[in-house]
Design a protein around this motif. Structure first.
Motif, mmCIF file in Angstrom:
data_model
loop_
_atom_site.group_PDB
_atom_site.id
_atom_site.type_symbol
_atom_site.label_atom_id
_atom_site.label_comp_id
_atom_site.label_asym_id
_atom_site.label_seq_id
_atom_site.Cartn_x
_atom_site.Cartn_y
_atom_site.Cartn_z
ATOM 1 N N ASP A 1 3.173 56.429 39.532
ATOM 2 C CA ASP A 1 4.088 55.674 40.388
ATOM 3 C C ASP A 1 4.755 54.563 39.573
ATOM 4 O O ASP A 1 4.483 53.376 39.766
ATOM 5 N N LEU A 2 5.647 54.961 38.666
ATOM 6 C CA LEU A 2 6.323 53.971 37.812
ATOM 7 C C LEU A 2 7.184 53.015 38.638
ATOM 8 O O LEU A 2 7.235 51.818 38.362
ATOM 9 N N ALA A 3 7.867 53.554 39.649
ATOM 10 C CA ALA A 3 8.717 52.697 40.484
ATOM 11 C C ALA A 3 7.877 51.638 41.183
ATOM 12 O O ALA A 3 8.257 50.465 41.261
ATOM 13 N N GLY A 4 6.715 52.048 41.680
ATOM 14 C CA GLY A 4 5.833 51.092 42.335
ATOM 15 C C GLY A 4 5.320 50.038 41.377
ATOM 16 O O GLY A 4 5.189 48.862 41.735
ATOM 17 N N ALA A 5 5.044 50.457 40.134
ATOM 18 C CA ALA A 5 4.579 49.509 39.124
ATOM 19 C C ALA A 5 5.655 48.470 38.828
ATOM 20 O O ALA A 5 5.362 47.282 38.628
ATOM 21 N N GLU A 6 6.919 48.908 38.818
ATOM 22 C CA GLU A 6 8.027 47.969 38.610
ATOM 23 C C GLU A 6 8.109 46.966 39.753
ATOM 24 O O GLU A 6 8.359 45.774 39.545
ATOM 25 N N VAL A 7 7.893 47.445 40.955
ATOM 26 C CA VAL A 7 7.958 46.566 42.134
ATOM 27 C C VAL A 7 6.896 45.491 42.057
ATOM 28 O O VAL A 7 7.162 44.309 42.312
ATOM 29 N N VAL A 8 5.676 45.888 41.684
ATOM 30 C CA VAL A 8 4.577 44.919 41.582
ATOM 31 C C VAL A 8 4.905 43.848 40.558
ATOM 32 O O VAL A 8 4.698 42.648 40.805
ATOM 33 N N LEU A 9 5.426 44.259 39.408
ATOM 34 C CA LEU A 9 5.789 43.270 38.377
ATOM 35 C C LEU A 9 6.894 42.341 38.879
ATOM 36 O O LEU A 9 6.872 41.133 38.625
ATOM 37 N N ALA A 10 7.858 42.912 39.589
ATOM 38 C CA ALA A 10 8.968 42.098 40.102
ATOM 39 C C ALA A 10 8.482 41.022 41.057
ATOM 40 O O ALA A 10 8.990 39.901 41.072
ATOM 41 N N ARG A 11 7.483 41.352 41.866
ATOM 42 C CA ARG A 11 6.940 40.364 42.806
ATOM 43 C C ARG A 11 6.376 39.154 42.087
ATOM 44 O O ARG A 11 6.393 38.029 42.586
ATOM 45 N N TRP A 12 5.850 39.401 40.888
ATOM 46 C CA TRP A 12 5.219 38.332 40.123
ATOM 47 C C TRP A 12 6.132 37.793 39.025
ATOM 48 O O TRP A 12 5.691 37.114 38.096
ATOM 49 N N GLY A 13 7.420 38.110 39.144
ATOM 50 C CA GLY A 13 8.385 37.581 38.177
ATOM 51 C C GLY A 13 8.390 38.275 36.849
ATOM 52 O O GLY A 13 8.868 37.739 35.854
ATOM 53 N N GLY A 14 7.832 39.509 36.778
ATOM 54 C CA GLY A 14 7.749 40.240 35.521
ATOM 55 C C GLY A 14 8.933 41.128 35.270
ATOM 56 O O GLY A 14 9.775 41.349 36.102
#
Length: 212
Positions: A199-212
């Motif tokens: 789930d690469l898209a989901g991994a991107e979302v998680v990072l985005a939430r934390w400013g990554g």
């Protein structure tokens, strides 16, 4: 006397210059100097317009080698990356990547070799831009979805991986690397690599939430 210079670019607090240098040295490069830009986007800011990127252009001389983790460190804009690599080659500077161990130089005079080299430069630059655009869209879509469906859980648990690890993982996946090789290169556990890979898209979302 020719020198080997590593150019590193980090755009988030999770990425580190030291990690990019360690990766280069682990791949056999002997680095004479590190030039790095921190907190700079590779999409909106051309290499020449970055504080240390400008110094890189001024510092490199004929016969020097420029090392980058991958072409996306130079930038994530197709035109900027292709123009940059070709200018360095015209000046007699060799550009080498840590990932895949690619070498770009202007020494060859054979037109067929030049065509293959230039096509590869264009392909890699286009891939860097496409990845950046896909990441941005995935982040926007994921953030909008989570805000709409469950605002209370929007941020969630802090991710166990960094932007740099995720970028490296995506690069290696694109080259067909397996979970074990990716885990070794990134320092992540194999189960974590497998979970992110699914789930690469989901991994991107998680990072985005934390400013990554």
């Amino acid at each position: 006397m020719s020198r080997t210079v590593l150019y590193a670019r980090v755009s988030t607090t999770d990425q580190t210059i030291a990690h990019q240098k360690a990766q280069a040295e682990a791949s056999g490069f002997t680095i004479d100097e590190v030039i790095a830009d921190e907190g700079v986007s590779g999409i909106s800011t051309a290499l020449r317009d970055r504080p240390e990127g400008k110094r890189l252009f001024d510092k490199l001389r004929h016969g020097d080698t420029l090392v980058v983790r991958w072409v996306d460190r130079l930038g994530r804009n197709y035109q900027d990356v292709t123009d940059t690599i070709r200018e360095f080659m015209r000046r007699g500077i060799v550009v080498r990547t840590v990932i895949n161990g690619l070498t770009f130089d202007g020494a060859t005079t054979d037109p067929m070799q030049q065509a293959v080299r230039d096509a590869l430069i264009g392909f890699m630059a286009a891939t860097a831009q496409a990845q950046a655009e896909a990441t941005k869209e995935a982040q926007k879509a994921g953030i909008a979805h989570h805000r709409a469906t469950d605002p209370s859980k929007y941020r969630g648990r802090k991710p166990s991986y960094t932007r740099e690890q995720l970028d490296l993982m995506r690069d290696m996946m694109g080259q067909g690397a397996g979970a074990s090789a990716i885990a070794k290169a990134t320092g992540l556990t194999r189960p974590t690599v497998q979970r992110i890979r699914d789930d690469l898209a989901g991994a991107e979302v998680v990072l985005a939430r934390w400013g990554g």
